[in-house]
Design a protein around this motif. Structure first.
Motif, PDB file in Angstrom:
ATOM      1  N   SER A   1     -61.969  23.850   1.147  1.00 15.68           N
ATOM      2  CA  SER A   1     -61.110  25.016   1.342  1.00 15.68           C
ATOM      3  C   SER A   1     -59.872  24.677   2.167  1.00 15.68           C
ATOM      4  O   SER A   1     -58.872  25.380   2.095  1.00 15.68           O
TER       5      SER A   1
ATOM      6  N   PRO B   1     -52.766  26.245   0.173  1.00 14.94           N
ATOM      7  CA  PRO B   1     -53.164  27.377  -0.672  1.00 14.94           C
ATOM      8  C   PRO B   1     -52.029  27.946  -1.509  1.00 14.94           C
ATOM      9  O   PRO B   1     -52.265  28.700  -2.441  1.00 14.94           O
TER      10      PRO B   1
ATOM     11  N   PHE C   1     -54.208  28.353  -8.766  1.00 14.76           N
ATOM     12  CA  PHE C   1     -54.216  28.081  -7.331  1.00 14.76           C
ATOM     13  C   PHE C   1     -55.627  27.667  -6.889  1.00 14.76           C
ATOM     14  O   PHE C   1     -56.608  28.097  -7.494  1.00 14.76           O
TER      15      PHE C   1
ATOM     16  N   HIS D   1     -57.664  28.612  -4.653  1.00 20.20           N
ATOM     17  CA  HIS D   1     -58.699  29.601  -4.328  1.00 20.20           C
ATOM     18  C   HIS D   1     -59.323  30.220  -5.568  1.00 20.20           C
ATOM     19  O   HIS D   1     -60.290  30.969  -5.470  1.00 20.20           O
ATOM     20  N   GLN D   2     -58.771  29.909  -6.735  1.00 18.60           N
ATOM     21  CA  GLN D   2     -59.355  30.427  -7.963  1.00 18.60           C
ATOM     22  C   GLN D   2     -60.473  29.539  -8.480  1.00 18.60           C
ATOM     23  O   GLN D   2     -61.017  29.774  -9.542  1.00 18.60           O
TER      24      GLN D   2
ATOM     25  N   SER E   1     -64.179  27.243  -7.753  1.00 18.22           N
ATOM     26  CA  SER E   1     -65.386  27.172  -6.925  1.00 18.22           C
ATOM     27  C   SER E   1     -65.335  25.898  -6.084  1.00 18.22           C
ATOM     28  O   SER E   1     -64.505  25.024  -6.307  1.00 18.22           O
TER      29      SER E   1
END
Lengths: 336, 324, 283
Positions: B106, B111, B154, B156-157, B159
């Motif tokens: 993450s 991001p 992006f 965050h889309q 897993s």
């Protein structure tokens, strides 16, 4: 406290069709869906699952620590004969910390950084047991000794940041057992710790559990921890229970393909293997579950029926339940 | 050591950090020896596992190897080139041959950048033309099990497992010879871990990559590594081929570490309380063996004499007075 | 359901809409204002607005003590307010961002010096600084911008410093460094773009703050000297006639409230819209 009518045979905790829905805006997400399990007195239930399986939400729901504004809880949580879901908040507060307590993953979040260890352990003692200042302090020192913290008297005046991670988790455990609860819910209690510290904490928990006769719900993603620690296991996937049995049966003869797959994912520690066997695909998002069995898209045994109907957790053998229309054969041994 | 066939040789690497204390005026109150006299070599195409508990200096070692952190002493020779004395420009060139992969999927990516930009960033910085960058991205994404169309998305889309695949694609962009994998699967679910480990192994086969695989997970390391080094408080205490290390561990710390791993066969339980104490600064300073305070076999000598790191069997070394 | 028409951008649309009207009024003041804002008329002193008893359509919002048309003065006053508000925000934002980026990225001694200086400056009363500076330099629009701009930089410095510090620790910064990205590259490519959305929100809200401060300084007589038409000056004049001619203070006060309200609306709307998760999506 315990009604005389309840025999030893009735489980201490009996969860039936526990469902938690979260509301966010116009959407409702079902975080756990009709989860049922029992925890007998003095036994350990392992609740295993990956991220998004709903295992931590289950813990919070049992403790009634979910805000009623956001979460809607249905079903029944019978603890010592009383339904915790229906209990008024005032009474719940008396149960929480007294008969039912919780250990969180990250000790730093459950300890108050600006209060001394002593004050934090004394709090439940004075609140629930009505001990005086002096008596509570003595008991707190005793508790620290029980969780094998050296020089307990001196530690009472220290602050959380002065302790190592393992010591902090011991303090959290001391707080959890302060009122000798009948049930402890431990949510990933060793995940933040190193492996040698984890081993010590697990030993400590096991020792306390047998000495105090507590029951424990051990929530973890680590199958090794469950295999070692639990008597019974409930495997969760996407908010539903998919398999439930004694630990020996789950690890020896898993019947749900997900459990089987999960066990095969663990790298072998004794033999040698060329490749790990993973599970294809990704853990489904709770906002977008497939209509049938949530595991069907990743399952090699999936048939048409799996994609339409959600299988119930049904008996596949005595004291062994699996939520699968096409369970693995019994004889199948899984290597690790 | 076997310097001829080694791709990278680290000798006596050292890194210390000052500790500051004081409420109003910050004063230097001590020193952390993050990495202390660490030496090892990795052969081309080999995977060296580096294991140890948090704070043992394994991540710092990986970064010293790439000179992302400046060492206080010691040397790193990569394919015969001394890394520690290179100037900025030459270092950047050499460093393209070693890439780093991160633990936390993450925080590994900006991001606000799209996957395509993320994967092509190393090439952009290396001055590759736009066209070549795009072509390479289109080649890399399918290689790690993603689709070309996903370049427009992006981070965050995705897993966790998919993000780690993006990280692998970025690490491969410049066709490196070596990848330093810093806990690449620790943040992933078990069922996803296996996918990523398998992918790393496939890519190693395909491109003859060399890995330094840093992890606290002894199971994963046992699976992926050829040889394993065990670190404790900044020093390597044992280094051996994995079958040796897991089969007949020599250093008491290695034994403690291995015995602490939960067994997944129910009934095959650990011996309780084999593990004792926690890693922390030795009260006697760093003159003796750092494991002495926790060691079940400690002798007076252990407290004031640093045990030499010496061979105990073929290609198997350990630092313990018991073995002397 | 009507709100759905504007969707999530409701606040932005409303805030920006009002602001746009005010800005247009400021730009086209000479065409919009019915009178010269400095034109005195002793016969038309203290006329109430058109909607009050005794008011007339000649002076929609009435006149002040010198018979000057209030509507015209308010329209011209918006020029000063908006100019000072935006320019001083830009100045303090630039100063603070540069200082914060530097301190956050370099750390160590640079951080100590910059951030301690910011602390020291924060401990110094703004109004005192403003009095000293205007006393020394005199009240002019430029000086007001300087005073307000300099007294506001610490907010940005702290914000940017904090963000930069945490971003610097993120893996993607280390990754970029490992590919040979220079400090400059990292700051401009990886840090600044993630600071800007937050800055935008704070800066927008700061404009409202600055407009209020300008009004306050003018009200205290530290801004542009009378007879200059600024909202603060009008408010100050209105104070003396609060009972006889309340419309003077009311109209200028309402103008200030309207601007501050719409700026806050816009700022809050931006904060919601620029949330990285919400902004990047769109599957």
């Amino acid at each position: 406290m315990m009604p005389a009518a309840l025999s030893e045979a009735t489980p201490l905790l009996s969860v039936r069709d526990l469902t938690v829905r979260f509301r966010s805006g116009r959407e409702t997400v079902t975080a756990i869906d009709r989860v049922s399990f029992d925890v007998p007195r003095g036994r350990v239930l392992g609740l295993v699952g990956e991220s998004g399986s709903g295992k931590s939400v289950t813990a919070l729901a049992l403790m009634r620590l979910l805000s009623p504004d956001m979460a809607e809880i249905a079903g029944e949580v019978r603890f010592d004969g009383r339904d915790l879901v229906a209990l008024p908040e005032g009474e719940m507060r008396r149960v929480r910390g007294r008969h039912l307590s919780m250990i969180f993953q990250e000790p730093m979040t459950s300890l108050n950084p600006i209060a001394s260890i002593g004050n934090q352990i004394c709090e439940p003692l004075r609140l629930h047991l009505g001990l005086g200042r002096k008596a509570a302090r003595d008991r707190a020192a005793e508790l620290l000794a029980m969780v094998a913290i050296p020089e307990p008297r001196r530690r009472l005046d220290q602050y959380p940041h002065e302790l190592s991670g393992g010591m902090r988790q011991r303090v959290v455990i001391a707080m959890a057992i302060a009122c000798e609860p009948r049930l402890i819910i431990a949510d990933e209690p060793t995940t933040a710790l190193d492996v040698t510290t984890q081993a010590q904490i697990l030993d400590l928990l096991r020792d306390l559990q047998s000495r105090l006769g507590m029951a424990i719900v051990m929530i973890t993603h680590d199958l090794g921890v469950v295999a070692e620690f639990a008597d019974h296991v409930q495997v969760m996937y996407a908010g539903r229970g998919v398999e439930r049995a004694a630990v020996r049966d789950v690890f020896g003869h898993p019947r749900h393909p997900y459990t089987g797959g999960l066990l095969r994912c663990i790298p072998d520690f004794d033999g040698d293997q060329d490749r790990l066997v993973g599970i294809d695909g990704t853990v489904p998002s709770l906002t977008n579950l497939p209509p049938g069995c949530a595991y069907a898209p990743r399952c090699e045994r999936a048939q048409d029926d799996c994609r339409i109907v959600v299988p119930d957790l049904e008996a596949v053998a005595p004291a062994h339940r699996a939520a699968c229309f096409h369970p693995l054969e019994f004889a199948r041994e899984v290597s690790p | 050591m076997i310097a001829e066939e080694a791709l990278v040789v680290a000798t006596s690497l050292r890194k210390t950090y000052p500790i500051y204390g004081g409420t109003f005026i910050k004063r230097r109150t001590g020193t952390v020896h993050a990495v202390d006299d660490v030496s090892f070599a990795i052969r081309r195409g080999e995977t060296l596992g580096l294991v140890g508990e948090s704070g043992c200096g394994k991540s710092t070692t990986g970064r010293l190897l790439m000179r992302l952190i400046e060492p206080d002493g010691g040397s790193v020779r990569f394919d015969g080139v001394e890394m520690t004395t290179l100037d900025r420009r030459r270092l950047n060139e050499e460093r393209r041959r070693i890439q780093l992969m991160f633990q936390d999927p993450s925080s590994a990516f900006n991001p606000r950048m799209r996957v395509g930009q993320i994967v092509s960033e190393p090439m952009r910085l290396a001055g590759a033309p736009d066209r070549a960058q795009r072509a390479r991205v289109a080649e890399l994404l399918p290689l790690v099990g993603l689709t070309e169309e996903q370049a427009e998305r992006f981070p965050h889309q995705f897993s966790g497992g998919q993000r780690q695949r993006i990280g692998i694609a970025r690490a491969l962009a410049l066709r490196p010879e070596m990848i330093v994998c810093d806990e690449p699967v620790s943040a992933l679910d078990v069922s996803i871990q296996a996918q990523v480990v398998n992918l790393l192994q496939d890519l190693q086969q395909q491109f003859g990559l060399t890995y330094l695989f840093i992890s606290h997970d002894l199971r994963v390391v046992r699976h992926i590594a050829d040889r394993v080094a065990v670190m404790y408080l900044g020093r390597i205490v044992e280094l051996a081929p994995k079958a040796e290390l897991y089969g007949s561990p020599q250093h008491p710390y290695t034994r403690m570490l291995l015995s602490a791993v939960p067994k997944t066969k129910p009934g095959a339980t650990r011996t309780p309380t084999a593990a004792a104490g926690e890693a922390g600064p030795a009260p006697g300073g760093r003159q003796g063996c750092l494991f002495a305070p926790r060691c079940p076999h400690v002798m007076p000598r252990c407290r004031d004499e640093i045990p030499a790191f010496r061979p105990v069997a073929d290609r198997h070394s350990a630092a313990c007075h018991l073995l002397g | 359901m009507r709100r759905r028409l504007f969707g999530k951008r409701f606040k932005i649309v409303l805030g920006a809409g009002i602001l746009l009207c005010i800005c247009l009024a400021a730009i086209f003041a000479p065409y919009l204002a019915p009178y010269d804002p400095y034109q005195q008329s002793l016969v038309r002193r203290l006329k109430p607005p058109a909607f009050m008893d005794g008011g007339s359509l000649r002076n929609l919002l009435g006149t002040d003590n010198y018979g000057r048309d209030l509507l015209s003065r308010l329209i011209y006053g918006s020029r000063i307010s908006i100019l000072v508000g935006v320019a001083s925000m830009a100045l303090s934002c630039t100063l603070g961002t540069v200082a914060g980026l530097f301190a956050g990225f370099k750390g160590g001694r640079v951080e100590q010096v910059v951030m301690r200086f910011a602390d020291a400056h924060s401990a110094f009363p703004d109004i005192l600084l403003a009095i000293i500076m205007t006393a020394a330099l005199g009240g002019s629009a430029l000086n007001l911008i300087l005073v307000l701009g300099i007294s506001g930089w610490m907010v940005y410095a702290r914000l940017v410093f904090g963000l930069t510090r945490s971003l610097r620790e993120r893996s993607f910064v280390e990754a970029a460094a490992s590919y040979g990205g220079s400090d400059r590259y990292i700051v401009f490519r990886h840090i600044l773009p993630q600071v800007v959305p937050v800055l935008t929100v704070v800066a927008t809200l700061q404009v409202a703050q600055m407009i209020l401060q300008e009004a306050a300084l003018s009200f205290l007589g530290l801004g542009l000297p009378p007879p200059a038409a600024t909202w603060g000056n009008i408010l100050a004049e209105g104070r003396d006639r609060l009972f006889g001619a309340p419309w003077i203070a009311h109209t200028s006060g309402l103008a200030i409230i309207l601007v501050v309200f719409s700026v806050n609306m816009l700022g809050n709307g931006l904060r919601e819209a620029l949330d990285p998760k919400a902004a990047g999506a769109g599957r």
